[in-house]
Design a protein around this motif. Sequence first.
Motif, short mmCIF file in Angstrom:
data_model
loop_
_atom_site.label_atom_id
_atom_site.label_comp_id
_atom_site.label_asym_id
_atom_site.label_seq_id
_atom_site.Cartn_x
_atom_site.Cartn_y
_atom_site.Cartn_z
N ALA A 557 0.81 -1.22 0.00
CA ALA A 557 0.00 0.00 0.00
C ALA A 557 0.85 1.27 0.00
O ALA A 557 0.37 2.34 -0.36
N LYS A 558 2.11 1.17 0.38
CA LYS A 558 2.97 2.35 0.44
C LYS A 558 3.25 2.93 -0.94
O LYS A 558 3.69 4.08 -1.06
N LEU A 559 3.02 2.16 -2.01
CA LEU A 559 3.24 2.67 -3.36
C LEU A 559 2.36 3.88 -3.65
O LEU A 559 2.76 4.79 -4.38
N VAL A 560 1.13 3.90 -3.07
CA VAL A 560 0.24 5.04 -3.29
C VAL A 560 0.82 6.30 -2.65
O VAL A 560 0.83 7.38 -3.24
N PHE A 561 1.32 6.18 -1.40
CA PHE A 561 1.84 7.34 -0.70
C PHE A 561 3.13 7.85 -1.34
O PHE A 561 3.49 9.02 -1.18
N GLU A 562 3.84 6.99 -2.08
CA GLU A 562 5.01 7.47 -2.82
C GLU A 562 4.61 8.32 -4.01
O GLU A 562 5.40 9.13 -4.49
N ARG A 563 3.38 8.12 -4.52
CA ARG A 563 2.90 8.94 -5.64
C ARG A 563 2.36 10.29 -5.16
O ARG A 563 2.33 11.25 -5.92
N ILE A 564 1.89 10.38 -3.91
CA ILE A 564 1.28 11.62 -3.41
C ILE A 564 2.35 12.69 -3.27
O ILE A 564 3.48 12.42 -2.87
N HIS A 565 2.00 13.93 -3.61
CA HIS A 565 2.94 15.05 -3.52
C HIS A 565 3.47 15.19 -2.10
O HIS A 565 2.70 15.06 -1.13
N PRO A 566 4.79 15.43 -1.92
CA PRO A 566 5.36 15.50 -0.57
C PRO A 566 4.67 16.51 0.34
O PRO A 566 4.58 16.30 1.55
N GLN A 567 4.15 17.61 -0.22
CA GLN A 567 3.50 18.62 0.61
C GLN A 567 2.12 18.17 1.07
O GLN A 567 1.55 18.78 1.98
N ASP A 568 1.54 17.14 0.45
CA ASP A 568 0.20 16.66 0.82
C ASP A 568 0.23 15.33 1.55
O ASP A 568 -0.78 14.94 2.14
N ALA A 569 1.36 14.60 1.52
CA ALA A 569 1.38 13.23 2.02
C ALA A 569 1.05 13.17 3.51
O ALA A 569 0.21 12.36 3.94
N GLU A 570 1.69 14.02 4.32
CA GLU A 570 1.46 13.95 5.77
C GLU A 570 0.03 14.34 6.12
O GLU A 570 -0.59 13.79 7.02
N ARG A 571 -0.55 15.30 5.38
CA ARG A 571 -1.95 15.69 5.63
C ARG A 571 -2.89 14.52 5.34
O ARG A 571 -3.85 14.29 6.10
N ILE A 572 -2.64 13.77 4.28
CA ILE A 572 -3.50 12.63 3.95
C ILE A 572 -3.39 11.56 5.02
O ILE A 572 -4.40 10.98 5.46
N ARG A 573 -2.16 11.27 5.48
CA ARG A 573 -2.00 10.26 6.54
C ARG A 573 -2.75 10.68 7.81
O ARG A 573 -3.42 9.88 8.45
N SER A 574 -2.65 11.97 8.17
CA SER A 574 -3.31 12.45 9.38
C SER A 574 -4.83 12.36 9.24
O SER A 574 -5.53 11.99 10.19
N SER A 575 -5.37 12.70 8.05
CA SER A 575 -6.83 12.64 7.87
C SER A 575 -7.34 11.20 7.93
O SER A 575 -8.43 10.94 8.43
N ILE A 576 -6.54 10.24 7.43
CA ILE A 576 -6.95 8.83 7.50
C ILE A 576 -6.99 8.37 8.95
O ILE A 576 -7.93 7.70 9.39
N ARG A 577 -5.96 8.74 9.73
CA ARG A 577 -5.94 8.35 11.14
C ARG A 577 -7.10 9.00 11.90
O ARG A 577 -7.71 8.38 12.77
N LEU A 578 -7.42 10.26 11.59
CA LEU A 578 -8.54 10.93 12.25
C LEU A 578 -9.86 10.26 11.89
O LEU A 578 -10.73 10.09 12.74
N SER A 579 -10.04 9.88 10.63
CA SER A 579 -11.25 9.17 10.22
C SER A 579 -11.38 7.84 10.95
O SER A 579 -12.48 7.45 11.35
N ALA A 580 -10.24 7.14 11.13
CA ALA A 580 -10.29 5.87 11.86
C ALA A 580 -10.63 6.09 13.32
O ALA A 580 -11.35 5.29 13.93
N LEU A 581 -10.13 7.18 13.90
CA LEU A 581 -10.38 7.45 15.32
C LEU A 581 -11.83 7.84 15.57
O LEU A 581 -12.45 7.39 16.54
N GLN A 582 -12.40 8.67 14.69
CA GLN A 582 -13.76 9.17 14.88
C GLN A 582 -14.81 8.39 14.09
O GLN A 582 -16.01 8.66 14.24
N LEU A 583 -14.34 7.45 13.24
CA LEU A 583 -15.23 6.73 12.32
C LEU A 583 -16.08 7.72 11.52
O LEU A 583 -17.30 7.55 11.34
#
Length: 800
Positions: A557-583
């Motif tokens: 699955a890390k291949l997708v995050f290698e394609r994401i722009h470096p300025q957006d990658a950390e924001r996407i990871r944080s939003s996924i974790r927040l979605s998992a935390l709050q469902l």
Amino acid sequence: MPLHAVRPKILGFISEQASAWLVGLVVVLVGGALTLVVAWAAADLNRQQVRQRFQLLVNERYSRLEERFEDQEQRLGSLRRFFVNSENVSHANFNGFAQPLLLRTRAYSWAPRVLREQRLGFEQQVSRELGEAFSIRELSDDGSLVSAAVRDEYVPVLYSQTQSVLGSPLGFDLLAQPLRRSTVERARRSGKIAVSLPMQLVGLEPSYTPGVLLVAAVSRPATTHMPVNEPYGYVMAVISMRQLVADGLPNAARDNLVMQIVDTSDTQQRVLYESNNPVADSSGQEVTRRLTLGDHVYALRLRPSQVFEQSNHSSVTSILIMGGLLSLLLSALLYVLVSQRQRAIKLVQQRTGELRVREHQLRTAHSQLRSVLNAATQVAIIATDLRGVINTFNAGAEQMLGYEADQVLGIMTLENLHQPSELTVRAAQLSQMQGKRITPAQAMLVEGTDSLHEAREWTLVRKDGSQLMVNMLVTALLDDHGLWIGHLAICLDVTEQKRVHEALAARDRLLRKLSAHVPGGIFQFTLEPNDNWRFIYASDGIRDIYEIEPGLLQQNAKLVFERIHPQDAERIRSSIRLSALQLSHWREEYRVELPRQGLRWIRGEATPEELPGGGTLWHGYVSDISDLKRVEEELRALSITDSLTGIHNRRYFQDRLKAEMSRVRRTSGALAVIMLDIDHFKRINDQHGHAVGDGVLQELCRRIGVRVRRSDVFCRLGGEEFMVLCPNTDGDQAYGLAIELWQSLRSSPMVGVGLVTASFGVASWRVDEGVDSLLLRADSAVYAAKQAGRDRVEAERLQV
């Protein structure tokens, strides 16, 4: 000879009869003693090394400060020699010579010596040179500057070059203040550099206010007004002790030394400089050195800081801990070795008795095995001899194939139970693979012996003629001497399993057909408790979105995050974790960098659900929104661009001006604006038409656009009014730029119209000034240019 007759010693020197606890205790005591000896030696060595390191740091710090003090004396001496060797030093000459000297110095000043009878002529001469009233002044009791009282002699500040608001104001008499007077008199008497007692500087941070004043007398050959060798003026330097000492040194969080500088000539022993970092708690080291600046001697006190203590901590504790642990480990090892040796002899006798019991149990294993075979009713177990004749046929085989054991044993072969056509095809395949002829009767047996006992699907024929799909494993049967005596086949009915697999395959084919017609990509994504990211499913549309094969994406699955722009990658990871935390529903827009398509915009949406075993599963889709983003950017560009001239419009100018105003308020920088208005533009429209007027506006923008700097912002406010925003530019620089723009506009006539001119106004930002006030001053300058006859550049008018 009995077993206990020979008792060898453990490790060659420990008796087998010795107590295991006694051996462990002796080892601990010996190891502890050795550890204490090594720790004492290490502590003594560490103390010597720490003292040497501290002395090296002290010598280096003292040498650096001594060089800086000598450098300040040399700089002031060079300024004095400049005056001695110059016949007449103007204000510009002084500034040009003193400015490069401002290194770790707050200000340099020149104060001539004026006698009482020379005062009136001196004030009149300086007033003519400055173009404004000048007088020799002193501080009154309320702190304001007033005209100096009548004295026999004055030393007023005439020139001053400073980094900030430090330094005496012009005309301030140094002899009017006791501290400065005593310093000037010492400089006159000694002919050398004199240093004042500690004084508090103004206009600086509190930690930078302690400082001193350096004064050097300037003498010249005898004249009619001054005796021989008497100074005719003084050069001065204002020094902040923290700026002089701390500039270039490590910050408090990394400095190994704690410094304190005290003026020994001061009766109050005031501290001129003291480090902010804390002193080491357990260190008793301290060194005091002498520093000389002019005619003053300063005491430099150096002590180690907590940073030095932490970076030079002793390893005694580690040695004690490691030595203790090694002693305990060795003692435990010997204890285990001795005790295990003593228990081993007892276990030999115990295991001998157990082996006799197990021998009896093995005799009954054959009968029990038969019972187990018959109990396996869901698995067919069939054994044959070397000819393939069946000699074992359990109850599971009877139930699965419909034969009774009596009908099969010694009569049928394993080949009789298989579908003939399937054996023929498999035999042909094996013959081609092995390069020799394999008969159909040997097809399933060769499969078992030559393929490491891998299971294979076969079609068996029941007694009633119906067919049965089984997963059969064939292995060789060996006797006690390793001789091959037959085969063993284990069959598991997989008919229902095959049906389920076919149904799942049909469902997967339907899902692929549906997802192929959906724009974008459909996916299932999981985030497991151990922070493991994984794609459970990815449709073929993912290939177009990320240029990654869906199969590779499911593996990593890390291949997708290698394609994401470096300025957006950390924001996407944080939003996924927040979605998992709050469902909560996940929805993001982000950029990807693709090898073939380049930069693209992606929108993703997914709905999460919590998995029973922990973790989160998302069902969602992603789509390419690059075209939508491009339209948004085009609309934004249109909103800030003037449609006629192609330059920025009033809205963009106002936004940039507010941003630059915020910047200069934070950094105290410079900012200026240039406003221009085309002269007689209405006459051009009336005589030549609006189409020609539009062409004039476009040509003006072209001429101005090639002349403005890259950092400037050129905008059209409306009609024939234009504005140039000049960041990091003061009033004089903006005026120079406006002159260049004015000349470029009137340098050549425009086609069909002739010479077109404009009136320019320049205004620079003032402290605590707002946007409206700055623009009003620029507009007033344009109005003044219009009133003065147009076709000119007017600077801002000073408000009195």
